[in-house]
Structures are given as C-alpha cells and as structure tokens.
Design a protein around this motif. Structure first.
Motif, PDB file in Angstrom:
ATOM      1  N   UNK A 178      46.674  47.039  48.674  1.00 26.66           N
ATOM      2  CA  UNK A 178      47.592  47.015  47.527  1.00 26.66           C
ATOM      3  C   UNK A 178      46.905  46.583  46.232  1.00 26.66           C
ATOM      4  N   UNK A 179      45.588  46.752  46.171  1.00 21.51           N
ATOM      5  CA  UNK A 179      44.864  46.524  44.922  1.00 21.51           C
ATOM      6  C   UNK A 179      44.823  47.834  44.138  1.00 21.51           C
ATOM      7  N   UNK A 180      44.823  47.726  42.806  1.00 24.52           N
ATOM      8  CA  UNK A 180      44.712  48.916  41.960  1.00 24.52           C
ATOM      9  C   UNK A 180      43.271  49.427  42.035  1.00 24.52           C
ATOM     10  N   UNK A 181      43.123  50.715  42.333  1.00 23.96           N
ATOM     11  CA  UNK A 181      41.787  51.268  42.534  1.00 23.96           C
ATOM     12  C   UNK A 181      41.302  52.051  41.320  1.00 23.96           C
ATOM     13  N   UNK A 182      42.097  53.041  40.896  1.00 20.55           N
ATOM     14  CA  UNK A 182      41.669  53.937  39.820  1.00 20.55           C
ATOM     15  C   UNK A 182      42.856  54.774  39.377  1.00 20.55           C
ATOM     16  N   UNK A 183      42.636  55.640  38.394  1.00 21.31           N
ATOM     17  CA  UNK A 183      43.649  56.607  37.979  1.00 21.31           C
ATOM     18  C   UNK A 183      43.480  57.883  38.796  1.00 21.31           C
ATOM     19  N   UNK A 184      44.388  58.820  38.610  1.00 18.32           N
ATOM     20  CA  UNK A 184      44.312  60.084  39.344  1.00 18.32           C
ATOM     21  C   UNK A 184      43.045  60.853  39.021  1.00 18.32           C
ATOM     22  N   UNK A 185      42.546  60.702  37.787  1.00 20.12           N
ATOM     23  CA  UNK A 185      41.397  61.496  37.365  1.00 20.12           C
ATOM     24  C   UNK A 185      40.306  60.664  36.707  1.00 20.12           C
ATOM     25  N   UNK A 186      40.198  59.399  37.093  1.00 20.71           N
ATOM     26  CA  UNK A 186      39.137  58.598  36.492  1.00 20.71           C
ATOM     27  C   UNK A 186      39.219  57.134  36.890  1.00 20.71           C
ATOM     28  N   UNK A 187      38.227  56.389  36.437  1.00 22.71           N
ATOM     29  CA  UNK A 187      38.154  54.963  36.734  1.00 22.71           C
ATOM     30  C   UNK A 187      38.997  54.157  35.748  1.00 22.71           C
ATOM     31  N   UNK A 188      39.370  52.960  36.169  1.00 25.67           N
ATOM     32  CA  UNK A 188      40.230  52.097  35.360  1.00 25.67           C
ATOM     33  C   UNK A 188      39.468  50.877  34.861  1.00 25.67           C
ATOM     34  N   UNK A 189      39.705  50.534  33.592  1.00 28.13           N
ATOM     35  CA  UNK A 189      39.207  49.283  33.008  1.00 28.13           C
ATOM     36  C   UNK A 189      40.391  48.535  32.413  1.00 28.13           C
ATOM     37  N   UNK A 190      40.363  47.208  32.566  1.00 25.15           N
ATOM     38  CA  UNK A 190      41.424  46.335  32.073  1.00 25.15           C
ATOM     39  C   UNK A 190      40.808  45.313  31.131  1.00 25.15           C
ATOM     40  N   UNK A 191      41.408  45.146  29.958  1.00 30.87           N
ATOM     41  CA  UNK A 191      40.900  44.194  28.964  1.00 30.87           C
ATOM     42  C   UNK A 191      41.899  43.056  28.796  1.00 30.87           C
ATOM     43  N   UNK A 192      41.405  41.825  28.923  1.00 26.41           N
ATOM     44  CA  UNK A 192      42.208  40.627  28.679  1.00 26.41           C
ATOM     45  C   UNK A 192      41.360  39.652  27.882  1.00 26.41           C
ATOM     46  N   UNK A 193      41.671  39.524  26.591  1.00 23.36           N
ATOM     47  CA  UNK A 193      40.825  38.686  25.730  1.00 23.36           C
ATOM     48  C   UNK A 193      39.447  39.312  25.607  1.00 23.36           C
ATOM     49  N   UNK A 194      38.422  38.549  25.935  1.00 26.14           N
ATOM     50  CA  UNK A 194      37.047  39.069  25.888  1.00 26.14           C
ATOM     51  C   UNK A 194      36.526  39.430  27.279  1.00 26.14           C
ATOM     52  N   UNK A 216      26.851  49.501  32.098  1.00 25.80           N
ATOM     53  CA  UNK A 216      25.529  49.234  31.504  1.00 25.80           C
ATOM     54  C   UNK A 216      25.654  48.822  30.042  1.00 25.80           C
ATOM     55  N   UNK A 217      26.559  49.479  29.307  1.00 29.42           N
ATOM     56  CA  UNK A 217      26.785  49.125  27.898  1.00 29.42           C
ATOM     57  C   UNK A 217      27.318  47.698  27.788  1.00 29.42           C
ATOM     58  N   UNK A 218      28.300  47.368  28.631  1.00 30.13           N
ATOM     59  CA  UNK A 218      28.937  46.048  28.553  1.00 30.13           C
ATOM     60  C   UNK A 218      27.992  44.919  28.944  1.00 30.13           C
ATOM     61  N   UNK A 219      27.083  45.197  29.851  1.00 31.94           N
ATOM     62  CA  UNK A 219      26.122  44.175  30.264  1.00 31.94           C
ATOM     63  C   UNK A 219      25.177  43.795  29.129  1.00 31.94           C
ATOM     64  N   UNK A 220      25.052  44.682  28.138  1.00 33.49           N
ATOM     65  CA  UNK A 220      24.145  44.423  27.020  1.00 33.49           C
ATOM     66  C   UNK A 220      24.858  43.883  25.788  1.00 33.49           C
ATOM     67  N   UNK A 221      26.179  43.743  25.871  1.00 33.68           N
ATOM     68  CA  UNK A 221      26.927  43.212  24.723  1.00 33.68           C
ATOM     69  C   UNK A 221      27.217  41.730  24.912  1.00 33.68           C
ATOM     70  N   UNK A 222      27.309  41.025  23.805  1.00 31.89           N
ATOM     71  CA  UNK A 222      27.626  39.605  23.855  1.00 31.89           C
ATOM     72  C   UNK A 222      29.110  39.359  23.613  1.00 31.89           C
TER      73      UNK A 222
END
Length: 281
Positions: A178-194, A216-222
């Motif tokens: 019962x965990x949210x996995x993805x959308x029908x046609x792509x991956x899901x990202x959730x933003x809460x604060x930073x 990879x992009x997010x790992x390089x951002x502060x």
C-alpha cells in the motif's frame, strides 16, 4: 519505415506473426527513446536498462548488440523517416522468438524499431490543470519485474481506463504494501519544504531514465535534500508539490489531488536543469 530485425521495411509491410511471444505471452521488453536532431538523449542509460531488462527476462543477448551497433540502428531509422533534423520518439522493442508455450522453445530474440515525429526539441513546462487520483483496483508487485519496461502492462491499461472514465489526467499506483509507487506513465516525486522524495526501486518502481537524471541533478544541488524512500498515500495531501517524470514529457507537475492543490515552483526549476543537462549530455 520500420526496422524489423535489422531490415528497413515500409510500415504497411512490417508484420509480426500471431504466434509472436510478445503478443502471446507479453514476452517482450521495450525502450521509449527521445532523439533530437539525430542525437539520442541519455543513450547510455537507455542502453544499459535495455540490457538489464533482457537479462532479467532471461533473453539471449546477441553478440552484435553493442552500444555502437544499436545506436546506428536507431540513427538509420531516423534517417529513413526523414527525422534527422527533427525531434523524434523511438520505440525499441525486443521480443523472444516464437516457439513453445510458457516455456520458450528458444531464448533468441528479434527486435522492432519505430520512429515518430515529436513537436518540441526541448521539454516545455506545462502548468495547465492536471488532476490525479489513486488507482486501487490492482497493485504493482514490488520486485525486479516491475522495474523494467515490458509488454506486461495490464495494471497501467486498467488504471488509464479508470482515469479516463472518471475525468482524471493520471493515476498513482500502489504496491502490495500500500505504498505509492509511481504514476501510470512515469515516476513520482514529492516535494515538502526542501526535501524531495521519490519511491525506491525496491518498492517496484520503474527504473526510469528521467528519474535517474533528476536524482543525479538533485545530488549536486545544495537547495534540496533527496530521499529515496517509501511514500504513504497520507503524505500526498501534505506535500507542497507533486510531479511525474518520463522521457516523453520530462516533468509533468500535478495541480490537484483530491482537495489539495499544489504549487509548481520546484518542478519548473528542475525542468530547466534537465533541459540544460540534455543539451550538454
């Protein structure tokens, strides 16, 4: 024109047998690839995912299937369809050759490559209303088979019908936990604060190409902290933003889930970074 097992044929002459195992048993994997003016976007990631998918499906990988050979095959179909100076969408499908029932008579493969024109060379930000809902009639099973792009997409088809019948733009899929996995046609990202969360591959998530690029992009951002962690349905309405990623659209921001409406500041930022990465990479 279609590339059928290495031969260019007219679309109307490109035919597969009714005994084809991709049709009969879903014994097939595929990649959807974006090509811009003859340049294959994120080719290395697509190539290694295709090889991994074939290994998971216990297909025999031909010795000729080098990155260079398959890249040339894609470029040939682009040229054959007069798309060398246009953005194009490629579908590269690999199927096990026919024979046998559930137990294959062979592990040898065949392949089909098709191309169609796309409108835009770069990902455009879409801030039109985009409403989603949970699809709970069927679940994605966590495990390796759910991480590959195979012809076994019954849950996605049924979820898409449900979305269409109920006026939603997309639905989110759950796994057996019962965990949210993805959308029908792509991956899901959730933003809460930073903090930006995306479900881990171990939850049964498709090993998405744009998902990997954004990680990879997010790992390089502060500015943001990335967490690959399971997402509960209860977290969705507490989020500041939700967005969906895939190769065709890049990033699709969600505007509404049930009574919650979302911003799209972070998704817009990340889309700009993704376009830059695509141009440079």
């Amino acid at each position: 024109m279609i590339n059928l097992d290495g031969k260019l044929v007219k679309k109307e002459n490109a035919k597969l047998s009714v005994s084809n195992r991709g049709f009969a048993y879903g014994d097939s994997v595929f990649e959807t690839i974006r090509v811009i003016s003859g340049k294959i976007m994120f080719w290395e990631d697509h190539y290694f995912r295709l090889m991994a998918s074939m290994r998971i499906m216990r297909m025999e990988i031909p010795s000729s299937f080098s990155p260079e050979f398959l890249e040339d095959e894609i470029k040939d179909i682009i040229e054959a369809n007069d798309l060398s100076t246009s953005p194009a969408r490629i579908k590269f499908a690999v199927y096990r050759r026919q024979g046998g029932y559930y137990t294959p008579a062979t592990r040898e493969i065949g392949y089909v490559i098709s191309a169609e024109k796309m409108e835009n060379s770069f990902y455009l930000f879409n801030d039109e209303p985009y409403e989603i809902e949970l699809f709970k009639d069927h679940y994605v099973t966590s495990g390796l088979l759910s991480t590959i792009k195979s012809n076994n997409r019954a849950v996605n088809v049924l979820g898409s019908i449900y979305a269409s019948e109920n006026g939603y733009d997309n639905c989110l899929l759950l796994n057996e936990k019962k965990s949210v996995v993805e959308a029908l046609n792509g991956n899901l990202f959730l933003v809460k604060g930073t903090t930006i969360k995306t479900p881990p591959i171990s939850d049964g998530v498709l090993n998405g190409i744009i998902r990997k690029q954004l990680i990879n992009i997010l790992k390089k951002t502060e500015e943001y902290t990335l967490e690959e962690t399971s997402i509960s349905p209860f977290e969705l309405q507490k989020a500041d933003e939700l967005f969906i990623t895939n190769v065709a659209k890049g990033i699709q921001p969600v505007s509404k889930y049930r009574k919650k409406e979302y911003a799209h500041k972070v998704s817009k930022e990340l889309l700009s970074k993704l376009n830059v990465k695509g141009r440079l990479g």
